[in-house]
Design a protein around this motif. Structure first.
Motif, mmCIF file in Angstrom:
data_model
loop_
_atom_site.group_PDB
_atom_site.id
_atom_site.type_symbol
_atom_site.label_atom_id
_atom_site.label_comp_id
_atom_site.label_asym_id
_atom_site.label_seq_id
_atom_site.Cartn_x
_atom_site.Cartn_y
_atom_site.Cartn_z
ATOM 1 N N ASN A 30 7.244 9.733 8.416
ATOM 2 C CA ASN A 30 6.315 8.751 7.565
ATOM 3 C C ASN A 30 7.251 7.467 7.296
ATOM 4 N N ASN A 33 8.720 5.778 10.426
ATOM 5 C CA ASN A 33 7.662 5.164 11.072
ATOM 6 C C ASN A 33 7.217 3.724 10.231
ATOM 7 N N SER A 34 6.912 4.056 9.137
ATOM 8 C CA SER A 34 6.661 2.844 8.019
ATOM 9 C C SER A 34 7.658 1.635 8.020
ATOM 10 N N LYS A 35 8.812 2.132 7.805
ATOM 11 C CA LYS A 35 9.989 1.237 7.876
ATOM 12 C C LYS A 35 9.920 0.376 9.265
ATOM 13 N N GLN A 37 7.525 0.046 11.616
ATOM 14 C CA GLN A 37 6.495 -0.887 11.550
ATOM 15 C C GLN A 37 6.837 -2.417 10.828
ATOM 16 N N SER A 38 7.273 -2.024 9.540
ATOM 17 C CA SER A 38 7.414 -3.322 8.950
ATOM 18 C C SER A 38 8.643 -4.084 9.562
#
Length: 104
Positions: A30, A33-35, A37-38
């Motif tokens: 997670n 994935n979050s980093k 996407q940002s």
């Protein structure tokens, strides 16, 4: 009864500790994935590119998948970014204007 309680407690502790690595792996996925996407959204926005639907998700899923297969994050980004650029290339290529039908 005391032995049964001890056995139940041992099973609970064993089950909880067995799920910790899985939970930790999911948490790491997670975060990656979050980093991803940002960073990808910021990079594309800085270039004035609106990504097609699903491109950021699929690229970042690719990074996570590669990482989980033992590939470094840096190499995962390179591989998956190349795939994303290939998907963007047809969108960035100007399409020829349609020609009017020839008069008969």
């Amino acid at each position: 009864m005391n032995r049964l309680s001890a056995l139940a407690a041992a099973l609970l502790v064993g089950a909880a500790s067995a799920s910790v690595p899985h939970a930790r792996a999911g948490m790491i996925d997670n975060i990656i994935n979050s980093k991803c996407q940002s960073a990808m959204k910021a990079d594309l926005a800085a270039k004035g590119i609106t990504p097609p639907a699903g491109l950021v998700d699929s690229t970042c899923s690719c990074v996570v998948k590669q990482y989980n297969q033992g590939v470094s994050i840096d190499q995962s980004k390179v591989t998956c970014s190349q795939q994303a650029k290939a998907q963007l290339a047809p969108q960035a290529t100007p399409q020829p204007a349609s020609q009017p039908a020839a008069a008969k």
